[in-house]
Scaffold this motif. Structure first.
Motif, short mmCIF file in Angstrom:
data_model
loop_
_atom_site.label_atom_id
_atom_site.label_comp_id
_atom_site.label_asym_id
_atom_site.label_seq_id
_atom_site.Cartn_x
_atom_site.Cartn_y
_atom_site.Cartn_z
N LYS A 1 1.79 21.95 19.70
CA LYS A 1 3.19 22.31 19.53
C LYS A 1 3.37 23.82 19.50
CE LYS A 1 7.28 21.01 16.89
NZ LYS A 1 7.81 20.05 15.88
N TRP A 2 2.51 24.52 18.79
CA TRP A 2 2.61 25.98 18.71
C TRP A 2 2.44 26.60 20.09
CZ3 TRP A 2 0.23 30.52 19.80
CH2 TRP A 2 0.65 31.66 19.10
N GLU B 1 3.30 17.61 15.95
CA GLU B 1 1.97 18.14 16.28
C GLU B 1 1.02 16.95 16.43
OE1 GLU B 1 -0.80 19.80 17.60
OE2 GLU B 1 0.63 21.33 16.99
N GLY C 1 -3.10 24.26 17.91
CA GLY C 1 -2.30 23.04 18.04
C GLY C 1 -1.45 23.05 19.29
#
Length: 541
Positions: free
Chosen positions: A403-404, A519, A401
């Motif tokens: 955001k991670w 996300e 993802g």
């Protein structure tokens, strides 16, 4: 019943708090499949079921056309070796005056801010097809003017001013390439591979920088005899012109395809206020009596037809971003990009400081030998950090993802910046190279890649290029601050103190990402926007 996508949308307070908006875009997979290979002439990509990072022939062609970051990296970072060459040509090996040197390095980024704002808004207003390719024409023209610098007829300072002026124009084209190529690729990408396509496009930044180093070394080898053996240092005038001019080859190679690329079905329907597609039906569903057409007539509209600009688009854009839920996202994409570029460009536009620490700054020896050492140092930095980091993002973005990857990238940047800042003068050469390479790796397996992808994936088609342009322009604002302030600030407070500032920017970027950004993996922004409009419409009824 009026269409809220065309009429002024209700205020955010008109939307009930308990309305839930679906962010999963699985229903739209049928839309991507329904295009199929029959639409590949319009460069709209079918889901072939392969792993996301394995590209089809059509995707590779689209990638070749929209490889925005090759020009960005080549043109923005090539100024480092070129400025060193100009020192020997114009100033007998002495430094370019500090003020001019800072503006020279910042000039393309200053132009980029204008290009990102202007081309981003124009792409949403006039359509991608009407605008795409014009930014590349500007890049080509400005590059030709840069290498036409009449150095023999101008004073050294005036020759630098000439280059600065045309690099600002070059930057307008390079900046326009950001929202254009990101939007063009996103409009055509299958949802399951959208992040990979954007990551591949951005990875061309690494190749642009890498190829730039190879080109500098190759041209220097060609000039070695005349510069090293014969001692004709003035021949470096040919070296820097060739190095800059090489970027014209891929530019001319992709210009025709950009100018003739058809408009996408997705953008045509979004600009007309039509739903992109229903889960149960492959026909477009009208949402307004004024745009009521049968499914067959809508599908019959060619994706190569020009899109008429709508006078209501600007008010709609202002209404959309006046809502806090959307403004918060735009603040998140813009501020995280701004914070990233302060550190990223602060370091990469001033690599002479780093090269000095690893003994590749070219501070001793003949002019040719010094230029050669700088080129090798740039190649080491690019090869160890830039390219591997980008492909780590390509391989993992659809699994981890966005955001991670962005948060961990910011945090690990901060870690390695802290090590370099605290041990700047005591690290051995090998340790310094390892830490700096890891810093570059997590710039690119991190926020440097995801800040490019986020605005393209987070905002709906009708506002996508504008949002991407605004976000990218904020990022380039950070780059300009670093380019203008790094040298002066490092002399006043020392390079380690400047690295601590970059450390703080990286931590702040992680916080902004966590607080402001959702996300976007598996999220169809057009579906989200449609559901928001339905909720507003139901409240209005």
């Amino acid at each position: 019943m009026s269409n809220p996508a065309i009429a002024a949308s209700p205020t955010p307070s008109a939307v009930p708090r308990d309305v839930s908006v679906t962010t999963n875009a699985e229903p739209f997979k049928s839309q991507d499949r329904s295009r199929g290979t029959s639409k590949l002439g319009a460069w709209e990509i079918e889901d072939d079921g392969r792993p996301p990072f394995i590209l089809s022939v059509a995707e590779m062609k689209l990638l070749a056309i929209s490889g925005v970051k090759f020009y960005s990296a080549y043109d923005l970072f090539i100024i480092n070796p070129v400025s060193t060459m100009l020192q020997f040509l114009l100033y007998d090996g002495n430094q370019i005056p500090a003020g001019l040197q800072g503006v020279l390095k910042a000039s393309a980024n200053i132009g980029s801010i204008l290009g990102q704002f202007g081309f981003g808004m124009a792409a949403d207003y006039f359509g991608r097809r009407a605008v795409y390719g014009k930014e590349l024409m500007l890049i080509i023209f400005a590059t030709i003017m840069c290498i036409s610098n009449p150095t023999n007829h101008l004073s050294p300072n005036d020759a630098i001013v000439w280059l600065i002026c045309w690099r600002v124009v070059l930057g307008v084209g390079v900046g326009g390439d950001y929202p254009m190529s990101a939007s063009v690729a996103t409009d055509r990408s299958n949802l399951r591979k959208r992040g990979v396509m954007l990551s591949y496009i951005f990875s061309s930044q690494g190749w642009g920088s890498f190829v730039g180093s190879i080109v500098v070394m190759t041209v220097l080898l060609c000039y070695k005899h005349v510069m090293e053996t014969k001692g004709e240092t003035s021949k470096v005038d040919g070296v820097w012109r060739i190095v800059i001019g090489v970027s014209l080859i891929p530019a001319f190679g992709t210009l025709y395809h950009r100018l003739t690329l058809p408009e996408t079905t997705r953008f045509i329907k979004a600009s007309a206020g039509l739903r992109v597609q229903d889960e149960e039906s492959s026909r477009p569903v009208p949402t307004n009596e004024k745009t009521h057409t049968s499914g067959s007539s809508s599908e019959a509209s060619s994706s190569s037809d020009p899109v008429e600009p709508k006078t209501s688009h600007v008010p709609e854009t202002l209404v959309y971003f006046s809502e806090w839920r959307h403004a918060k996202h735009l603040i998140g994409t813009s501020l995280s990009w701004f914070l990233l570029d302060i550190a990223f460009y602060g370091i990469n536009l001033n690599q002479n400081v780093v090269l000095q620490e690893i003994n590749f700054d070219g501070s001793t020896g003949t002019p040719w030998h010094r230029l050669w050492r700088v080129s090798i140092g740039n190649l080491i930095i690019t090869g160890l950090g830039f390219v591997p980091g980008y492909y780590a993002t390509v391989l993992t973005i659809e699994y981890l993802g966005r955001k991670w990857i962005q948060v961990q990238g910011f945090l690990l940047e901060a870690l390695f910046l802290a090590i370099l800042a605290s041990k700047f003068h005591t690290l051995g050469t090998a340790a310094f190279i390892v830490n700096f390479s890891l810093l570059q790796f997590f710039f690119n397996f991190g926020a440097n890649a995801t800040t490019f992808a986020y605005p393209a994936e987070l905002f709906p088609t009708r506002f996508r290029a504008t949002a991407h342009g605004v976000s990218a322009a904020c990022g380039k604002g950070g780059a300009v601050i670093s380019a203008l302030g790094f040298n002066a600030l490092s002399k006043d407070v020392g390079t380690p103190a400047v690295l601590w500032i970059f450390f703080g920017c990286s931590l702040a970027g992680a916080v902004v990402t966590v607080v402001c950004l959702p996300e976007v993996k598996g999220r169809d922004p057009d579906l989200v926007y449609e559901q928001e409009l339905r909720a507003m419409q139901s409240v209005g009824e």
